[in-house]
Design an enzyme around this catalytic site. Structure first.
Site, PDB file in Angstrom:
ATOM      1  N   LYS A  75       0.825  -1.203   0.000  1.00 33.71           N
ATOM      2  CA  LYS A  75       0.000   0.000   0.000  1.00 33.71           C
ATOM      3  C   LYS A  75       0.862   1.257   0.000  1.00 33.71           C
ATOM      4  CE  LYS A  75      -3.805   2.068   2.700  1.00 33.71           C
ATOM      5  NZ  LYS A  75      -4.551   1.964   3.983  1.00 33.71           N
ATOM      6  N   SER A 149      -9.348   2.083   3.164  1.00 29.53           N
ATOM      7  CA  SER A 149      -8.459   2.757   2.252  1.00 29.53           C
ATOM      8  C   SER A 149      -7.504   1.827   1.508  1.00 29.53           C
ATOM      9  CB  SER A 149      -7.660   3.823   2.999  1.00 29.53           C
ATOM     10  OG  SER A 149      -6.826   3.243   3.999  1.00 29.53           O
ATOM     11  N   SER A 173      -9.690  -0.012   7.406  1.00 26.71           N
ATOM     12  CA  SER A 173      -9.136   0.041   6.049  1.00 26.71           C
ATOM     13  C   SER A 173      -8.519  -1.242   5.534  1.00 26.71           C
ATOM     14  CB  SER A 173      -8.102   1.172   5.955  1.00 26.71           C
ATOM     15  OG  SER A 173      -8.744   2.415   6.056  1.00 26.71           O
TER      16      SER A 173
END
Length: 460
Positions: A75, A149, A173
């Site tokens: 990420k 996210s 997330s």
């Protein structure tokens, strides 16, 4: 090989059935074939990944780690040497000089980094959409959101571009995109993994961990990345056994409470039925399963204060602050008065976590509840919405998950079937403090009796 689990890929490399170079080539080919439709990746490290795979294949067997040779994605809030850490937006350009601690541990364990994945700017929103980079799309239906996210990581894993990817969870997330993309996503105990080179991720709220298709994969990767550094503000106590060991053991008979509504949040009919079916499955496995109505603390201000401070601290690192999204700048201005409360909010959250653990986990082992209120919603959730409207909508989406970031408990999103229109459903299983081994054991039981990893989305 794209739907072979991460752990099985590691076993096949170890046995000589396949090479790291072959797995990396297949991953890169899948990314090239699918990512223009899904928009999961910020950057793909084609040549570096190939070179790293060649090094892995040349490494003597005695020097190989548990993740040896298997491709993985990272990420965009984590430092990967040579790439900007852009937090999903356009305001960062300078490449990181070194890997973050989690990425360093992954490489030390033998994994090959194939690229970085998309996220909403600073992970603020539970939908992976940005002004700079557009929508990240769900492999089960490209007109639907991946959530956020860690939406880029979820799309990459669900579609088979990689078998696992690293995400982060400051309000849901890891769990929210796992829910909408049909994945297993365990948010670990606060302090279980390192945020270094940063002292923390969104104060006491955030943790870093994997999104995977199988429970075994999450256990294996967490065992490789667990641990703190002197830089870290939060450090979890040691676990009695590794998560891989836990995966191989039966948990015994547990007392599990379940609920379908929480603090004004309620799930739709299909999500609720999936949860009740899961409760039945747990009872059939021999556990004592009962409806519960615990007294939950009100942590709204505690969460908002730490989020406001965390976003502002990350935004302060921006090289080109004028390129931050207007919505982000507005949100920081509106929440500025809350930032000074972040330290007290951390202490209040810890106290609330200890009190809830004593009250509920004193006589229950686990809590079963929804992960998300519904299956995946359409893309474009941020279109035309300013900071306040987006915040209101985001709060509803993460209504079942964010409390566990405040209290610190481990919690897992577990696939639980499909909606009538073919979208993944999910339940959330919450553990006592430091209860990851029990979560892994019960998740593995559910995976055996209600398997999900063989399901493939249309874009795969």
């Amino acid at each position: 090989m794209e739907f072979v689990s991460f752990a099985e890929q590691a076993r096949r490399i170890a046995s000589g059935q396949v090479t790291s170079a072959e797995l990396v080539e297949e991953s890169l080919a899948q990314i090239q074939r699918l990512d223009h439709q899904l928009n999961a990746f910020v950057a793909v490290l084609d040549e570096r990944a190939r070179a790293e795979a060649a090094q892995r294949d040349a490494t003597p067997a005695a020097q190989r780690g548990p993740l040896h040779g298997v491709p993985i994605a990272i990420k965009d809030e984590n430092d990967v040497a040579g790439l900007p850490t852009a937090y999903g937006g356009a305001a960062f350009r300078t490449p990181a000089a070194a890997d973050s601690e989690v990425v360093r541990r992954l490489r030390e364990a033998g994994a090959v980094i194939v690229g970085k994945t998309r996220m909403p700017e600073f992970g603020i929103w539970p939908w992976t959409e940005t002004s700079a980079n557009g929508y990240t799309r769900n492999p089960w239906n490209p007109m639907r959101s991946t959530a956020g996210s860690s939406g880029g990581s979820a799309a990459a894993v669900a579609s088979g571009m990689v078998a696992a990817a690293i995400g982060g969870d400051g309000g849901g997330s890891i769990r929210l995109p796992s829910s909408w993309c049909g994945l297993y996503g365990l948010k670990c105990q606060r302090g279980r993994t390192s945020a270094a080179p940063n002292a923390h991720l969104w104060r006491s709220l955030g943790v870093i961990g994997p999104l995977t298709r199988t429970v075994e994969d999450s256990a294996l990767i967490y065992d490789a990345i667990t641990g703190s550094t002197p830089i870290d503000t939060w450090r979890a106590g040691p676990l009695p056994i590794s998560l891989t060991e836990a995966y191989r053991r039966e948990p015994g008979r547990l007392r599990i409470g379940y609920l379908t509504k929480f603090a004004g949040a309620s799930a739709d009919a299909e999500t609720t039925k999936a949860l009740l079916d899961t409760a039945d499955a747990l009872a059939e496995l021999g556990h004592l399963v009962e409806p519960v109505d615990p007294k939950f603390p009100n942590v709204s201000l505690t969460f908002m204060a730490q989020t406001a401070a965390g976003v502002a601290e990350e935004a302060a690192r921006a090289e080109y602050p004028e390129l931050l999204e207007r919505r982000t700048r507005t949100l920081m201005r509106l929440t500025a008065p809350l930032r000074g409360l972040a330290g007290k909010a951390e202490r209040d959250g810890q106290a609330a976590g200890a009190a809830f653990a004593a009250a509920y986990f004193g006589d229950h082992d686990l809590l079963l509840m929804p992960t998300t209120p519904s299956p995946a919603v359409p893309v474009g959730q941020l279109d035309g919405r300013g900071a306040l409207a987006a915040t209101s909508k985001a709060t509803a989406t993460s209504g079942f998950t964010s409390i566990w970031n405040v209290l610190g408990n481990p919690a897992a999103a577990i696939p639980s079937g499909f909606s009538s229109d073919g979208l993944p459903l999910s339940v959330q299983l919450v553990g006592a403090p430091n209860g990851e081994p029990t979560l892994i054991q019960v998740s593995a039981q559910l995976e055996r009796v209600r398997p999900w990893a063989q399901e493939r989305p249309p874009l795969s």
